[in-house]
Write an enzyme that holds these catalytic residues in place. Structure first.
Site, short mmCIF file in Angstrom:
data_model
loop_
_atom_site.label_atom_id
_atom_site.label_comp_id
_atom_site.label_asym_id
_atom_site.label_seq_id
_atom_site.Cartn_x
_atom_site.Cartn_y
_atom_site.Cartn_z
N LYS A 168 34.96 31.22 -7.85
CA LYS A 168 35.63 31.34 -9.14
C LYS A 168 36.84 30.42 -9.28
O LYS A 168 37.63 30.27 -8.36
CB LYS A 168 36.11 32.78 -9.36
N SER A 213 39.62 33.85 -7.41
CA SER A 213 39.29 35.27 -7.32
C SER A 213 39.41 35.70 -5.86
O SER A 213 39.04 34.95 -4.96
CB SER A 213 37.88 35.51 -7.83
N HIS A 264 32.13 29.54 -37.34
CA HIS A 264 31.56 30.82 -36.86
C HIS A 264 31.14 30.69 -35.39
O HIS A 264 30.24 31.40 -34.94
CB HIS A 264 30.36 31.26 -37.70
N GLU A 318 44.57 32.85 -20.26
CA GLU A 318 44.43 34.26 -20.63
C GLU A 318 45.80 34.92 -20.80
O GLU A 318 46.02 35.71 -21.72
CB GLU A 318 43.61 35.00 -19.58
#
Ligand code: ARG
Length: 458
Positions: free
Chosen positions: A283, A277, A156, A290
């Site tokens: 970043k 970024s 979980h 992704e």
């Protein structure tokens, strides 16, 4: 413009329909398979008494030349080329003359395209299998390097019990072995020769289909010509196998995205596999992962799209079937990049064992505390309840389990003894789980060996 089927038509096809109907833009990648199929068919026609050996040889030589033109990029398409089959035959006839018109005797594009597509899928399985094996090797190498490095295990997404990096990384290895089995299944499904089924009823010439199957590397010949020209089970099986691969890549990507976040910080992606970024200079983004996660949606779409295309079709050929190729090509092309990219990500990943260790808080050992009581004769259900009280007591005081005094523990159960502190050792917890498949050191060695063997034997 002389279309291959133009005899009964008085008007040329509307330009718009050509655009709608032509499959050349995408089925051109079946050129090699189409030529292989045609070479076999030419030889088969000799056996059937349709062609002389000389005629067949002329056709084969011509087809080899067409193949070379495709290979060198010198093949020139003509305005009438509707699909790869018409393009190859048109060019062949330009090269060899009138005898080129004999190649299509007793054959239809319906059995031709089914044959080509099956050959292509069998080749695609080989290529994907190789990519999968490379990723598996990268996962194994990562497991070898940090087989026993402790980290929190989750259910979980909550702290559950200690595991090790090797155990975790191999948890993404085994799904790929199942994917290989699925790929092999798809290849097995594809390995059935439709050629000789002609348009729908079977060829009217006594071609030896077993000979054709042998020539082309098919394991068997199809049993029913109506089924054979419309059977695309091999394509949906391939798409399912491919989709499962992308689903497994997506799950691995998702977990690595989490693990590479500042909050976890368990791993750091190599610069070569991260992006920045345009606005925020600090970043380092896991775009690679992704995208891998995002592409799974595309693969699922390809699979469900083809299933939907097939569901209403009668047996025998319908032009809907031309919609079979693009989803399969797209699924392959996506994995053809995504699999090596993931192997690169894993192969260059930096681990932060100290960040993992920092998260190994005593609550992860609550089960071990219950097991301690079980060893002293307390039934597990009761032990679970008692340790729950211990956890609550620690929480109420805002301290870790380990900060409770022995007297606090004994107030909850007299079965707690002075040796209870020995429970709060991650190494002891790991070592206790040496069941096959468990996170204990011997079990992990055994698992690693099994993984190495699985890749070798794959
Ligand atoms: N381009 C077609 C396809 O990909 C080839 C088969 C065409 N057959 C036909 N009867 N029009 O399915």
């Amino acid at each position: 413009m002389n279309q291959l089927w133009g005899g009964r038509f008085q008007k040329p096809t509307a330009v718009l329909l050509r655009k709608f109907n032509d499959s050349l833009p995408f089925d051109v990648r079946l050129a090699d398979e189409d030529i292989r199929g045609s070479i076999a068919w030419a030889r088969g026609l000799v056996g059937a008494g349709v062609l002389t050996s000389d005629e067949a040889q002329t056709l084969v030589d011509g087809l080899v030349q067409v193949e070379q033109e495709f290979a060198t990029g010198s093949f020139v398409f003509a305005p009438g080329d509707e699909d790869v089959h018409t393009a190859v035959e048109r060019r062949l006839t330009e090269i060899v003359g009138a005898v080129g018109g004999k190649l299509h005797t007793g054959r239809s594009r319906n059995d031709q395209v089914a044959t080509d597509f099956r050959l292509w899928v069998m080749g695609a399985v080989e290529a994907l299998r190789e990519h999968v094996a490379h990723l598996q090797q990268a996962l194994i190498a990562s497991a070898e390097a940090n087989l026993h490095t402790p980290m929190p295990g989750y259910t979980h997404l909550q702290h559950a019990q200690p595991v090790t990096w090797g155990h975790w990384v191999l948890s993404h290895f085994w799904p790929l072995t199942r994917d290989v089995a699925r790929l092999d299944g798809a290849r097995g499904m594809a390995s059935e020769l439709p050629l000789g089924s002609a348009a729908l009823a079977g060829t009217a010439y006594p071609v030896d289909r077993r000979f054709l199957a042998q020539e082309l590397g098919f394991a068997r010949v199809s049993a029913n010509s109506l089924d054979a020209v419309s059977n695309r089970d091999f394509a949906t099986d391939f798409l399912y196998a491919a989709t499962m691969i992308s689903l497994h890549l997506s799950r691995l990507a998702e977990q690595l995205i989490l693990f590479s976040s500042s909050e976890f910080g368990f791993v750091s992606l190599d610069d070569a596999y991260s992006t920045g970024s345009s606005l925020m200079p600090q970043k380092k983004n896991p775009d690679t992962l992704e995208l891998t996660r995002g592409k799974a949606g595309r693969l699922i779409g390809n699979l469900t799209g083809l299933l939907a295309t097939l569901k209403g079709l009668p047996s025998s050929y319908d032009k809907d079937l031309q919609e079979d190729k693009e989803p399969v090509f797209d699924a392959f092309d996506t994995l053809d990049v995504a699999l090596p990219v993931m192997a690169g990500v894993i192969g260059t990943l930096t681990l932060r064992p100290e960040r993992m260790a920092a998260q190994l808080e005593p609550n992860l050992l609550a089960t071990d505390l219950a097991d301690y009581l079980v060893k002293r004769g307390v039934p597990f259900r009761e032990a679970h309840h008692l340790v729950g009280q211990v956890v609550r007591a620690a929480e109420a005081r805002g301290v870790p389990l380990t900060a409770l005094a022995l007297t606090d523990l004994q107030a909850i159960s007299p079965h707690f003894g002075a040796d209870v502190l020995g429970v709060f050792d991650v190494a002891v917890s790991l070592a206790s789980r040496n069941v096959t498949g468990g996170t204990g050191p011997e079990a992990l060695q055994e698992q690693l060996l099994a993984a190495q063997t699985a890749v070798k034997d794959g």
